[in-house]
Every structure is written in C-alpha cells, then in structure tokens.
Scaffold this motif. Structure first.
Motif, PDB file in Angstrom:
ATOM      1  N   SER A   6       0.820  -1.209   0.000  1.00 45.42           N
ATOM      2  CA  SER A   6       0.000   0.000   0.000  1.00 45.42           C
ATOM      3  C   SER A   6       0.854   1.258   0.000  1.00 45.42           C
ATOM      4  N   VAL A   9       0.220   3.877  -2.870  1.00 50.62           N
ATOM      5  CA  VAL A   9      -1.042   4.604  -2.702  1.00 50.62           C
ATOM      6  C   VAL A   9      -0.911   5.601  -1.558  1.00 50.62           C
ATOM      7  N   GLY A  10      -0.307   5.153  -0.461  1.00 53.01           N
ATOM      8  CA  GLY A  10      -0.159   6.017   0.704  1.00 53.01           C
ATOM      9  C   GLY A  10       0.693   7.238   0.433  1.00 53.01           C
ATOM     10  N   LYS A  12       1.205   8.701  -2.428  1.00 54.06           N
ATOM     11  CA  LYS A  12       0.469   9.604  -3.324  1.00 54.06           C
ATOM     12  C   LYS A  12      -0.536  10.438  -2.532  1.00 54.06           C
ATOM     13  N   ASP A  13      -1.189   9.801  -1.587  1.00 57.44           N
ATOM     14  CA  ASP A  13      -2.141  10.532  -0.743  1.00 57.44           C
ATOM     15  C   ASP A  13      -1.420  11.541   0.145  1.00 57.44           C
ATOM     16  N   TYR A  14      -0.287  11.130   0.697  1.00 56.29           N
ATOM     17  CA  TYR A  14       0.477  11.980   1.610  1.00 56.29           C
ATOM     18  C   TYR A  14       0.917  13.271   0.926  1.00 56.29           C
ATOM     19  N   SER A  15       1.412  13.158  -0.291  1.00 53.22           N
ATOM     20  CA  SER A  15       1.946  14.318  -1.002  1.00 53.22           C
ATOM     21  C   SER A  15       0.908  15.021  -1.871  1.00 53.22           C
ATOM     22  N   ASN A  16      -0.221  14.363  -2.098  1.00 56.35           N
ATOM     23  CA  ASN A  16      -1.218  14.879  -3.030  1.00 56.35           C
ATOM     24  C   ASN A  16      -0.607  15.042  -4.428  1.00 56.35           C
ATOM     25  N   PRO A  18       0.213  12.693  -8.006  1.00 53.51           N
ATOM     26  CA  PRO A  18      -0.335  11.471  -8.591  1.00 53.51           C
ATOM     27  C   PRO A  18       0.661  10.388  -8.993  1.00 53.51           C
TER      28      PRO A  18
END
Length: 68
Positions: A6, A9-10, A12-16, A18
C-alpha cells in the motif's frame, strides 16, 4: 506469492501528487522525475542540494575538465 504493497497509494495521498517516484529534500516534497529533471536542467537542483550541505560530484568533474 504476490504481496500487495500500500506504500505507493499512501505516498500519493500523503503528497497529493499522482505519480511515483517522489523526491523529498529535508522532509519537504519537491516533486517527481519531471520536476527533478527541470531543476537539474536549470541549475536549481544543485542549489537546493547545496542548502542541505550536499555537493554534486558533477561540479567537481566539470571544474576538472574546465581546467584542462
């Protein structure tokens, strides 16, 4: 057996941001490969690394070549 990770995915979410890979300097998100390439091409990458106390060996090589 394939393990799902994961982390991509994590991060990408952390940094915003893509895409991966992602580069962080001193804990601060800088960007992906495209941003690093632009920074390298315009000289900003060397300057940012200097701020962190990192000297590029490429600068030493260039200086050696220029002195010949």
């Amino acid at each position: 057996m394939m393990l799902k990770c994961s982390f991509p995915v994590g991060i990408k979410d952390y940094s915003n941001w893509p895409t991966i890979p992602q580069v962080y300097l001193n804990g601060e998100f800088v960007g992906g490969c495209d941003i690093l390439l632009q920074m390298h091409q315009n000289g900003d990458l060397v300057e940012e690394l200097k701020k962190l106390g990192i000297r590029s060996a490429l600068l030493d090589e260039k200086k050696d070549q220029d002195s010949k």
